[in-house]
Each structure stands twice: as structure tokens, then as C-alpha cells.
Design a protein around this motif. Structure first.
Motif, PDB file in Angstrom:
ATOM      1  N   ARG A 159       0.730  -1.145   0.049  1.00 39.31           N
ATOM      2  CA  ARG A 159       0.050   0.020  -0.103  1.00 39.31           C
ATOM      3  C   ARG A 159       0.898   1.214   0.147  1.00 39.31           C
ATOM      4  O   ARG A 159       0.609   2.308  -0.694  1.00 39.31           O
ATOM      5  N   ALA A 160       2.038   1.397   0.893  1.00 31.39           N
ATOM      6  CA  ALA A 160       2.620   2.489   0.854  1.00 31.39           C
ATOM      7  C   ALA A 160       3.431   2.492  -0.784  1.00 31.39           C
ATOM      8  O   ALA A 160       3.520   3.640  -1.076  1.00 31.39           O
ATOM      9  N   ALA A 161       3.826   1.548  -1.251  1.00 31.42           N
ATOM     10  CA  ALA A 161       4.522   1.529  -2.709  1.00 31.42           C
ATOM     11  C   ALA A 161       3.516   2.151  -3.613  1.00 31.42           C
ATOM     12  O   ALA A 161       3.823   3.126  -4.245  1.00 31.42           O
ATOM     13  N   ILE A 162       2.076   1.506  -3.654  1.00 32.00           N
ATOM     14  CA  ILE A 162       1.203   2.147  -4.556  1.00 32.00           C
ATOM     15  C   ILE A 162       0.935   3.708  -4.147  1.00 32.00           C
ATOM     16  O   ILE A 162       0.663   4.439  -5.038  1.00 32.00           O
ATOM     17  N   THR A 163       0.957   4.258  -3.038  1.00 30.62           N
ATOM     18  CA  THR A 163       0.834   5.518  -2.443  1.00 30.62           C
ATOM     19  C   THR A 163       1.839   6.307  -3.127  1.00 30.62           C
ATOM     20  O   THR A 163       1.825   7.491  -3.788  1.00 30.62           O
ATOM     21  N   LEU A 164       3.123   5.787  -3.002  1.00 28.66           N
ATOM     22  CA  LEU A 164       4.215   6.463  -3.566  1.00 28.66           C
ATOM     23  C   LEU A 164       4.073   6.732  -4.891  1.00 28.66           C
ATOM     24  O   LEU A 164       4.394   7.748  -5.599  1.00 28.66           O
ATOM     25  N   ARG A 206      14.524   6.272  -3.223  1.00 26.95           N
ATOM     26  CA  ARG A 206      15.448   5.618  -2.613  1.00 26.95           C
ATOM     27  C   ARG A 206      14.619   4.165  -2.210  1.00 26.95           C
ATOM     28  O   ARG A 206      14.968   2.786  -2.401  1.00 26.95           O
ATOM     29  N   ALA A 207      13.237   4.626  -1.841  1.00 26.37           N
ATOM     30  CA  ALA A 207      12.468   3.683  -1.464  1.00 26.37           C
ATOM     31  C   ALA A 207      11.885   2.703  -2.419  1.00 26.37           C
ATOM     32  O   ALA A 207      11.888   1.343  -2.242  1.00 26.37           O
ATOM     33  N   LEU A 208      11.518   3.192  -3.701  1.00 23.85           N
ATOM     34  CA  LEU A 208      11.216   2.368  -4.659  1.00 23.85           C
ATOM     35  C   LEU A 208      12.243   1.595  -5.300  1.00 23.85           C
ATOM     36  O   LEU A 208      11.891   0.389  -5.765  1.00 23.85           O
ATOM     37  N   ILE A 209      13.485   2.135  -5.134  1.00 17.68           N
ATOM     38  CA  ILE A 209      14.757   1.256  -5.600  1.00 17.68           C
ATOM     39  C   ILE A 209      14.726  -0.014  -4.918  1.00 17.68           C
ATOM     40  O   ILE A 209      14.953  -1.026  -5.410  1.00 17.68           O
ATOM     41  N   PHE A 217      11.684  -1.084  -8.142  1.00 16.78           N
ATOM     42  CA  PHE A 217      10.974  -0.242  -8.992  1.00 16.78           C
ATOM     43  C   PHE A 217      11.966   0.693  -9.607  1.00 16.78           C
ATOM     44  O   PHE A 217      12.063   1.704  -9.229  1.00 16.78           O
ATOM     45  N   VAL A 218      12.733   0.100 -10.573  1.00 20.78           N
ATOM     46  CA  VAL A 218      13.906   0.972 -11.187  1.00 20.78           C
ATOM     47  C   VAL A 218      13.571   2.032 -12.050  1.00 20.78           C
ATOM     48  O   VAL A 218      14.028   2.991 -12.411  1.00 20.78           O
ATOM     49  N   GLU A 219      12.386   1.803 -12.781  1.00 18.64           N
ATOM     50  CA  GLU A 219      11.917   2.560 -14.020  1.00 18.64           C
ATOM     51  C   GLU A 219      11.777   3.861 -13.095  1.00 18.64           C
ATOM     52  O   GLU A 219      12.075   5.125 -13.834  1.00 18.64           O
TER      53      GLU A 219
END
Length: 607
Positions: free
Chosen positions: A237-242, A286-289, A293-295
């Protein structure tokens, strides 16, 4: 609407260029379009009378047994509001089909679909847009029984419904009342467009196609995540929100979807967070990497390099602390006196005057973001970064406003020095790893000079802790990042002593204050709650220091402050209420980092 829902009583939907908040009772009370930082169409969260809203909900005012619940379809950004009464159960699904194009669009469509699950319920629609933060008038034209066009300055709103619409009693808005039976499915769409062109006719097949495209996008995107830890649902959920808070055409993440939501009810700490802070965005990437999630990382690196190459900041520095999502450095702050503010929390501000502040820490976050991938990037990009570090070698040793953007004057902030150390450290690593031309001797001297200054002047012998700035003994939770950025080993005695001091002074039942405004005046009246970013950084610091039981308990307690759909605002108030802009990227990126650190340390301890 005579009252304001709690800040936490909302979910968010969006299409990667704009986003809307939907209250737990089915009201859209915040939507800016065509961009995150555009003027609002709906803003009743900031003024229940003048702000405008779109309510689509079961009419249950006379049914005391009725309940309303809200949830997301798992691993998507489709928000479902369920209305349950003795007479029946109905659901409203809100969603926007993601637009991953790198071209900004003026047209954005929000779909609201109702499905009657069982029994029978009456429903009501009230659509009351208020253009330009409620400052501008609009005209209304009915195109047919189920279609109406609101014409405002700069943009129009086209409302389509699969049921008849009527003129609202106030004469310039739209309403509808209807009853649904089990198995019925109806929908409305809200389409904003600057052209004023009517959209294609609303059909069930079109709504279904849009729904499947939305769910398919989010399920497919989330498959790239490599997180398989203990808190899967919250991290997803945090990733989707970001991702929802990232502007697809430029790759720029915003700090939050809203403006003006208060850090203290009735107070003046009400800021506009719909912009891209170099600091927040770098940490979000940084959190997504870390999640895989590199794109998103590549897109932000391009945006950041463009800022370095463009120059033209209002502060005169190589970078400024925040920009509009398209890279425009001008964020003129204005007060909107016609809006009363959330629960009379005034003033309501649009724009952000802090854009012109000097905050030296941003150079460390920028360099760290650029160092996160194996590819150092283009020659011109490297030359711009090397030029920045050459400039920083001459300019790091001066006061600034600090990370928290206080309006109480410049100081020699320890965190700012820490992040300039990071800037030199990452630049040196990139230059040596990728064999790039660089003034290495100069950067090495600057890095070591910063280090020596921090450990001598940032350390307070009486407190046995690193402090907020060199002229105070006040503690600051931003320094919880010291181990993460590599300045200290997380079990260094001086760091553990600092962590103990923070635990005594800044931590309240696992919730962490940024600093003590009474001891370190920040130029603003009133108080604030505990800061969610800091509370999750505290969990990470505890975990890395080996205090696993304490870290896990603090993390589990923090998760109890999430709202009903797993979202966080900026702060937590004295009674556990969420305060500040919502949802806030800083909080969710720190949740991800804390979860991953805690998983890693727990796994290591159990080996």
C-alpha cells in the motif's frame, strides 16, 4: 456538508498526473486538475461551504443501524465504499485509469461506479464543483438527461451518468436521487478537460474496460516488487501511494496530494505540499529502488539532472529545495482568505514561500539519489554534478534554514552538514567507480573537513549526543539518518548515546517529535504532533542498532495509527488523530525503509 471528516477518513485515487481524495462516506472533497498542483475543482476539505464537492452515496440519514466501510481492492488503487443497512448493501467503486504517458494531458477522468449487492437502497448524487479554489464562477449546461457540462475558467468538468440528472436547488449544480435493486450497476464519470469538448457516451462496456485497465495496471506494476517480508500488505500500500504521488510526465514525486491541512487544528502551520522537494523525492526514489521499481528511479534521475543543467533557481543556488512538478522554480505563496480552512485552521496557503530558503542538505540527497543505480548517466549530467560538488566545496560551511523549513532564522544545522558530507562521499564513489573526471583531492578535503566539524561541533558533551545545530543543546530527530547514510556504524557508542538521548526527550510511546519548538523556537505559533517520518526512522535506527524487540513493538504500534485503508498523513496528534497533509510521501517511504530494515535484522537474528 456542515462538518469536516477526520483527515484520516479518506482514501486516494489517481491517474499519475492528478489525484482525488474520497471521504469514508463517499464524498470527493479534494481534486485538483489537470495536475497535482493545479487549482482545485473540489476543496470542501478546506471549506465545507465554499470549496465544492461531489457526493455519491446511499441516503441512510434515517437509518440508525446503517454502517459504512471503505477498503481498496487488494494491491490496486481502486477504492470501494460499502453502504450496509437492513434494507440492502451497495458499493461505490472510485478509480482513475493510470496515464503513463510522458506527455501531460488536459483530460482526466474519474469513474464512480455503484453496484447493488443485495436488497434495495436509495442513493443520492450531489455535484458542486467550485473552480480555482472556490474563487471563480462557473456556468452549467445540460447536454442531455444524463450529461451536464460545468464551464469554468481554464477548464471544464463534464459529468455523465447512467441515470437522469436534475438541476440542484441552488441553480448552478447537479443532483439526482434514485433507488437501486440487487444486481443493478450504474455509474458516473467526472471528466476535466480544458477544451470543453463532450466526451464519448457513457456505456457499461466503457466503464468495465476502464476498471479492468486500472486494476490490470496496478497488479502488473506491483509484480515488480521484490519485497516478500512480514508486512506485505502495508508495504504494498505504501508503494502504491508513492507511485500515485509521482507525476508520470516528468517522473517527479510530490510531497503530498493536498495543501492547507493543519499540523494543529486551528493553528497556522498549514502548508502547500503539492510540489517536488528534492529531499522527499530523492528518499521516495530510494524506497522504490529498494523495492525493485527501477523505472521510477531512472525517471527521477532524469528530472533531477535537468534541474542541475537548467539552473535558474529563485534562490540563486545550483538547486533549490523544491520545484513545481514540471521543474518550474517559481512557487509564489498566496493566502486564500475566502477559505476558512479545515476546521477553521487558517490561513490556507497555495504555493510555498519556503522554495527560496537555503537548505544545504538537499545536495546530499540529490547526490545519493544519483548514486543509487549502476549507470552514472550522461557526460553532461556528470559534468553538472561535478560542477555542483565543486561549488559545494566552497559553500558548505555556512548557516541555512535546515531540513524542517523553520522560519526562525538560519543556523549551522548538524543535519545539513551531515548531508553535505554525503554529497562529497557519493560524488567521490561515483567518480572512482566510473572513472569520471573530478576534483577528487578537493572533494576529499571537503568531505573530511565536514566530518571533523560534525564530530567536534555537532557533539554536545553534556548531553552526550549530537544536537540540532552548533549553538544549541536541543536534539533533532533528523539525525536518526546518521547510520543509514553511512556516517556511523549503527552500533557506534556515540550513536547509541545519541539514540538514548532521543529516546528520553523526543519519543512518546514510540511516537517521535521532530524537535522541541519550545526549546528551539521555529518562528511559528502553536504546536505540532509527532512526526510520522521520524517515528519510522526511529524504528529503523532501533533495528539496525540491534534493539529488535523494541523496534518491532514500536513498528507494530505505528501501524495502528494508519487509517482504515493503510494510509498516513504527516503527523499524529495527542489523541492519535492524523494531522497535516495527506497522504504524505515522507511517511510511506519511511514505512518501507523501516519494514525492510526490521525484516533484514530479524532474519539475521534467527539464522
Amino acid at each position: 456538508m456542515n462538518d469536516y471528516p477526520p483527515i484520516a477518513d479518506h482514501g486516494i485515487v489517481g491517474d499519475l498526473q492528478t489525484a482525488a481524495l474520497v471521504s469514508g462516506t463517499g464524498t470527493i472533497d479534494w481534486w485538483c486538475t489537470p495536475r497535482f498542483d493545479s487549482p482545485s475543482l473540489f476543496a470542501s476539505i478546506l471549506d465545507s461551504d465554499r470549496g465544492g464537492h461531489c457526493r455519491l452515496a446511499a441516503d441512510l440519514d434515517d437509518v440508525p443501524e446503517a454502517t459504512v466501510r471503505q477498503l481498496y481492492l487488494p494491491d490496486t488503487a481502486v477504492l470501494v465504499t460499502r453502504f450496509m443497512a437492513p434494507g440492502g448493501v451497495g458499493e461505490v467503486a472510485d478509480f482513475m485509469e493510470p496515464d503513463t504517458s510522458t506527455t501531460p494531458s488536459d483530460r482526466h477522468r474519474l469513474v464512480r461506479a455503484i453496484r447493488m449487492v443485495r436488497g434495495s437502497l436509495p442513493f443520492e448524487l450531489v455535484c458542486r464543483p467550485r473552480f480555482d479554489y472556490g474563487r471563480a464562477q462557473h456556468t452549467l449546461a445540460f447536454l442531455d438527461d444524463g450529461s451536464a457540462l460545468f464551464h469554468g475558467p481554464g477548464t471544464d468538468l463534464h459529468l455523465q451518468a447512467s441515470f437522469p440528472l436534475t438541476l440542484h436547488p441552488d441553480g448552478n449544480d447537479v443532483t439526482a436521487r434514485f433507488t437501486l435493486q440487487a444486481g443493478d450497476v450504474v455509474a458516473i464519470t467526472l471528466t476535466s478537460d480544458r477544451s470543453g469538448r463532450p466526451t464519448t457516451p457513457l456505456t457499461g462496456d466503457d466503464v468495465l474496460r476502464s476498471f479492468e485497465a486500472c486494476t490490470g495496471f496496478w497488479l502488473g506494476w506491483l509484480r515488480a516488487s521484490r519485497y516478500r517480508g512480514r508486512w506485505q500488505d502495508m508495504v504494498n500500500r505504501a508503494a502504491i501511494t508513492l507511485k500515485l504521488l509521482t507525476y508520470a510526465p516528468t517522473g517527479a514525486p510530490i510531497a503530498a496530494a493536498t495543501m492547507g491541512l493543519p499540523e494543529q487544528i486551528g493553528g497556522e502551520r498549514n502548508w502547500d505540499y503539492r510540489y517536488t522537494w528534492v529531499r522527499d523525492a530523492s528518499l521516495s526514489v530510494r524506497a522504490l529502488i529498494d523495492l525493485g521499481f527501477v523505472e521510477e528511479a531512472h525517471a527521477f534521475r532524469r528530472w533531477l539532472r535537468d534541474r542541475l543543467l537548467d539552473g535558474g533557481t529563485t534562490s540563486g543556488e545550483p538547486l533549490q529545495i523544491m520545484y513545481r512538478i514540471d521543474g518550474d522554480p517559481h512557487l509564489t505563496e498566496e493566502i486564500l482568505p475566502h477559505l476558512e480552512g479545515y476546521r477553521k485552521s487558517a490561513p490556507v496557503r497555495a504555493g510555498n514561500a519556503a522554495a527560496g530558503q537555503i537548505q544545504l542538505d538537499i545536495y546530499g540527497e540529490a547526490a545519493d539519489a544519483l548514486a543509487q543505480t549502476r549507470n552514472v548517466g550522461s557526460i553532461r549530467g556528470w559534468q553538472a554534478l561535478a560542477g555542483l560538488l565543486d561549488w559545494l566545496a566552497d559553500n558548505w560551511d555556512r548557516p541555512d534554514e535546515g531540513i524542517w523549513e523553520t522560519r526562525g532564522g538560519q543556523q549551522e544545522f548538524t543535519f545539513s552538514r551531515l548531508m553535505t558530507w554525503v554529497a562529497f562521499d557519493r560524488g567521490i564513489r561515483m567518480a572512482t567507480t566510473h572513472s569520471r573526471p573530478a576534483g577528487l583531492a578537493r572533494w576529499l578535503n571537503a568531505r573530511d573537513a565536514v566530518f571533523d566539524q560534525i564530530v567536534t561541533r555537532g557533539w554536545n558533551t553534556d548531553r552526550r549526543a549530537f544536537v540540532q545545530h552548533y549553538a544549541t543543546d536541543v536534539l533533532d530527530a533528523s539525525l536518526l539518518l546518521m547510520p543509514r547514510v553511512g556516517f556511523f556504524d549503527p552500533r557506534d557508542p556515540d550513536w547509541l548515546s545519541t539514540l538514548d538521548a532521543m529516546d528520553r526527550e523526543l519519543v512518546s510511546d514510540s511516537l517521535v517529535y521532530r524537535y522541541d519548538p519550545a526549546a528551539s523556537p521555529d518562528g511559528l505559533r502553536g504546536s505540532e504532533g509527532t512526526f510520522n517520518l521520524c517515528s519510522f526512522l526511529y524504528v529503523e535506527a532501533l533495528a539496525r542498532s540491534g534493539r529488535l524487540r523494541q523496534a518491532r513493538y514500536a513498528f507494530d504500534k505505528m501501524l495502528t495509527y494508519a487509517n482504515h485503508v493503510g494510509l498516513f498523513a504527516e503527523e499524529i496528534g495527542p489523541s492519535g488523530e492524523q494531522l497535516g497533509n495527506f497522504p504524505q510521501a515522507f511517511t510511506h517511504l519511511a514505512l518501507v525503509a523501516a519494514a525492510m530494515a526490521l525484516d533484514e535484522e530479524l532474519d539475521r537474528a534467527h539464522q
